[in-house]
Design a protein around this motif. Sequence first.
Motif, PDB file in Angstrom:
ATOM      1  N   TYR A  62      60.262  48.580  24.781  1.00  0.00           N
ATOM      2  CA  TYR A  62      60.219  48.959  26.186  1.00  0.00           C
ATOM      3  C   TYR A  62      59.558  47.822  26.949  1.00  0.00           C
ATOM      4  CZ  TYR A  62      55.497  50.247  24.686  1.00  0.00           C
ATOM      5  OH  TYR A  62      54.241  50.231  24.144  1.00  0.00           O
ATOM      6  N   SER A  63      59.655  47.822  28.264  1.00  0.00           N
ATOM      7  CA  SER A  63      59.091  46.706  29.041  1.00  0.00           C
ATOM      8  C   SER A  63      58.541  47.205  30.372  1.00  0.00           C
ATOM      9  CB  SER A  63      60.147  45.624  29.273  1.00  0.00           C
ATOM     10  OG  SER A  63      61.179  46.106  30.105  1.00  0.00           O
ATOM     11  N   HIS A  64      57.618  46.397  30.913  1.00  0.00           N
ATOM     12  CA  HIS A  64      57.081  46.718  32.239  1.00  0.00           C
ATOM     13  C   HIS A  64      56.730  45.424  32.958  1.00  0.00           C
ATOM     14  CE1 HIS A  64      53.091  45.553  30.925  1.00  0.00           C
ATOM     15  NE2 HIS A  64      52.607  45.863  32.109  1.00  0.00           N
ATOM     16  N   SER A  65      56.726  45.493  34.276  1.00  0.00           N
ATOM     17  CA  SER A  65      56.220  44.412  35.124  1.00  0.00           C
ATOM     18  C   SER A  65      55.542  45.057  36.323  1.00  0.00           C
ATOM     19  CB  SER A  65      57.336  43.470  35.562  1.00  0.00           C
ATOM     20  OG  SER A  65      58.343  44.171  36.271  1.00  0.00           O
ATOM     21  N   CYS A  66      54.409  44.479  36.737  1.00  0.00           N
ATOM     22  CA  CYS A  66      53.573  45.094  37.771  1.00  0.00           C
ATOM     23  C   CYS A  66      53.732  44.380  39.106  1.00  0.00           C
ATOM     24  CB  CYS A  66      52.106  45.051  37.365  1.00  0.00           C
ATOM     25  SG  CYS A  66      51.746  45.891  35.806  1.00  0.00           S
ATOM     26  N   THR A  67      53.735  45.162  40.170  1.00  0.00           N
ATOM     27  CA  THR A  67      53.777  44.587  41.517  1.00  0.00           C
ATOM     28  C   THR A  67      52.447  44.784  42.242  1.00  0.00           C
ATOM     29  OG1 THR A  67      54.669  46.636  42.462  1.00  0.00           O
ATOM     30  CG2 THR A  67      56.261  44.992  41.699  1.00  0.00           C
ATOM     31  N   ASP A  68      51.401  45.180  41.508  1.00  0.00           N
ATOM     32  CA  ASP A  68      50.087  45.379  42.124  1.00  0.00           C
ATOM     33  C   ASP A  68      49.519  44.052  42.625  1.00  0.00           C
ATOM     34  OD1 ASP A  68      49.136  48.294  40.870  1.00  0.00           O
ATOM     35  OD2 ASP A  68      50.458  47.128  39.573  1.00  0.00           O
ATOM     36  N   ALA A  69      48.708  44.135  43.670  1.00  0.00           N
ATOM     37  CA  ALA A  69      47.876  43.004  44.064  1.00  0.00           C
ATOM     38  C   ALA A  69      46.655  43.015  43.145  1.00  0.00           C
ATOM     39  CB  ALA A  69      47.453  43.126  45.517  1.00  0.00           C
ATOM     40  N   VAL A  70      46.342  41.866  42.557  1.00  0.00           N
ATOM     41  CA  VAL A  70      45.306  41.822  41.519  1.00  0.00           C
ATOM     42  C   VAL A  70      44.212  40.829  41.915  1.00  0.00           C
ATOM     43  CG1 VAL A  70      44.845  41.383  39.093  1.00  0.00           C
ATOM     44  CG2 VAL A  70      47.043  42.358  39.776  1.00  0.00           C
ATOM     45  N   PRO A  71      42.944  41.283  41.936  1.00  0.00           N
ATOM     46  CA  PRO A  71      41.841  40.335  42.129  1.00  0.00           C
ATOM     47  C   PRO A  71      41.575  39.581  40.839  1.00  0.00           C
ATOM     48  CG  PRO A  71      40.987  42.563  41.876  1.00  0.00           C
ATOM     49  CD  PRO A  71      42.483  42.672  41.841  1.00  0.00           C
ATOM     50  N   GLN A  72      41.568  38.254  40.907  1.00  0.00           N
ATOM     51  CA  GLN A  72      41.388  37.446  39.704  1.00  0.00           C
ATOM     52  C   GLN A  72      39.945  37.025  39.491  1.00  0.00           C
ATOM     53  OE1 GLN A  72      43.529  37.244  37.496  1.00  0.00           O
ATOM     54  NE2 GLN A  72      45.463  37.691  38.498  1.00  0.00           N
ATOM     55  N   THR A  73      39.239  36.694  40.553  1.00  0.00           N
ATOM     56  CA  THR A  73      37.846  36.250  40.430  1.00  0.00           C
ATOM     57  C   THR A  73      37.033  36.821  41.574  1.00  0.00           C
ATOM     58  OG1 THR A  73      38.314  34.223  41.681  1.00  0.00           O
ATOM     59  CG2 THR A  73      38.426  34.080  39.284  1.00  0.00           C
ATOM     60  N   THR A  74      35.780  37.129  41.293  1.00  0.00           N
ATOM     61  CA  THR A  74      34.813  37.495  42.329  1.00  0.00           C
ATOM     62  C   THR A  74      33.563  36.666  42.088  1.00  0.00           C
ATOM     63  OG1 THR A  74      35.667  39.754  42.417  1.00  0.00           O
ATOM     64  CG2 THR A  74      33.507  39.368  43.387  1.00  0.00           C
ATOM     65  N   GLN A  75      33.027  36.073  43.157  1.00  0.00           N
ATOM     66  CA  GLN A  75      31.872  35.195  43.018  1.00  0.00           C
ATOM     67  C   GLN A  75      30.868  35.462  44.127  1.00  0.00           C
ATOM     68  OE1 GLN A  75      33.577  31.229  43.077  1.00  0.00           O
ATOM     69  NE2 GLN A  75      33.690  31.160  40.846  1.00  0.00           N
ATOM     70  N   ILE A  76      29.599  35.275  43.800  1.00  0.00           N
ATOM     71  CA  ILE A  76      28.525  35.258  44.791  1.00  0.00           C
ATOM     72  C   ILE A  76      27.794  33.940  44.618  1.00  0.00           C
ATOM     73  CG2 ILE A  76      26.307  36.255  45.449  1.00  0.00           C
ATOM     74  CD1 ILE A  76      27.351  38.963  44.699  1.00  0.00           C
ATOM     75  N   GLN A  77      27.593  33.230  45.702  1.00  0.00           N
ATOM     76  CA  GLN A  77      26.870  31.962  45.671  1.00  0.00           C
ATOM     77  C   GLN A  77      25.619  32.062  46.540  1.00  0.00           C
ATOM     78  OE1 GLN A  77      27.466  29.503  43.725  1.00  0.00           O
ATOM     79  NE2 GLN A  77      29.435  30.242  42.931  1.00  0.00           N
ATOM     80  N   PRO A  78      24.424  31.905  45.938  1.00  0.00           N
ATOM     81  CA  PRO A  78      24.171  31.733  44.503  1.00  0.00           C
ATOM     82  C   PRO A  78      24.186  33.072  43.777  1.00  0.00           C
ATOM     83  CG  PRO A  78      22.112  31.684  45.700  1.00  0.00           C
ATOM     84  CD  PRO A  78      23.194  31.793  46.735  1.00  0.00           C
ATOM     85  N   VAL A  79      24.582  33.050  42.504  1.00  0.00           N
ATOM     86  CA  VAL A  79      24.668  34.292  41.751  1.00  0.00           C
ATOM     87  C   VAL A  79      23.276  34.793  41.375  1.00  0.00           C
ATOM     88  CG1 VAL A  79      24.864  33.196  39.481  1.00  0.00           C
ATOM     89  CG2 VAL A  79      25.910  35.445  39.886  1.00  0.00           C
TER      90      VAL A  79
END
Length: 344
Positions: free
Chosen positions: A123-140
């Motif tokens: 079986y197969s799937h593909s997603c159309t969701d918007a995906v957050p890849q990175t979150t950063q705080i400067q300075p952490v």
Amino acid sequence: MRLWFVLIGAVALLLSGPIPAVHAEEAVEVSVAPVGVEPPVYHGLCAPEVRFVLTAAITAKGPGTVSYLWSPGSGERGQLTFTEAGTKTVQTTAYQYVGSFPGPHTAVLSVRGANAAHATFTYSHSCTDAVPQTTQIQPVEYVGRCGSDVTHTISAQIDSPVARTVRYRWTDGNGQPLPGLEAEREVVFTEPGSKTVSAPFQRLALNNPYGYGVAEVNIVSPSPVRRAVTYRTTCVTPEFTALTRVSGSCTTGTPFKFSLTGYVESDAIAEISYAWSRKSDLDGDWVREPWKTLSFTADGVPGRKTVTTTGYAGGESTEWRLEVLGTDGVTVSRSRGFRIPCAG
């Protein structure tokens, strides 16, 4: 004598319990065939999850017990008991999530009776969701003065495989808005791609002895997906509480000596560097004494530690302050001064 040994052997068998019966029907020849996957192909939003139902038919050629295992799929295992030859249907559910590897997936149902049999499902799937890849705080990691006017940058990258408007919020680990970032926001994709979003992040006390917090970009629509970052905030405050003359006389010309008292406050476990600093009589610059260290431990936060030093007047007046070394530079207390009464 031979009879005696026979009797002893019979007694031993009785004491050890009945001999397990071997049932020929427990081992039965089996076969298995895939019935289908529903849905066989999925394209769309994958959050919170996409479910694929896998169905198989297991056939036994007579009475007996059959064991089976889905792999990798759900990893579910079980047994079927046949009272006679026939076919039974089994199902399992496999899950796919946002960010999981798209494309074809394979699951195998393994069946064992007197023999082993296997059935393969694709079986197969593909997603159309918007995906957050990175979150950063400067300075952490931050040490210094805290407040709504002390801001740093929180940012995230959001990917969208289709053109759309993505709505999101900045939240903490409990889904509550970050301070000063209560409003829902949006970013518009006119074509598939990646965009970076950012906002001013307020450094406020986190009210735990380790100073750790969680911040995340929380996509609200078209589907709920979030990506978090762990950060640390240690709020420190230097306070200059007293400047007292210890000695000094205009009449005798004795140098003026002062006792300086203050405290450093911390709301989290930390090693804090502090120093006393005096304003120069020549150019008005602040001249700092060597840095010293205070250690705040778990049983002492939030809390404060008293610090003292001895200072001397270098001219007509003296002015001092207490400083703490932070991530963004030096945090200072209010200054205190003393004017030499006999100067001039």
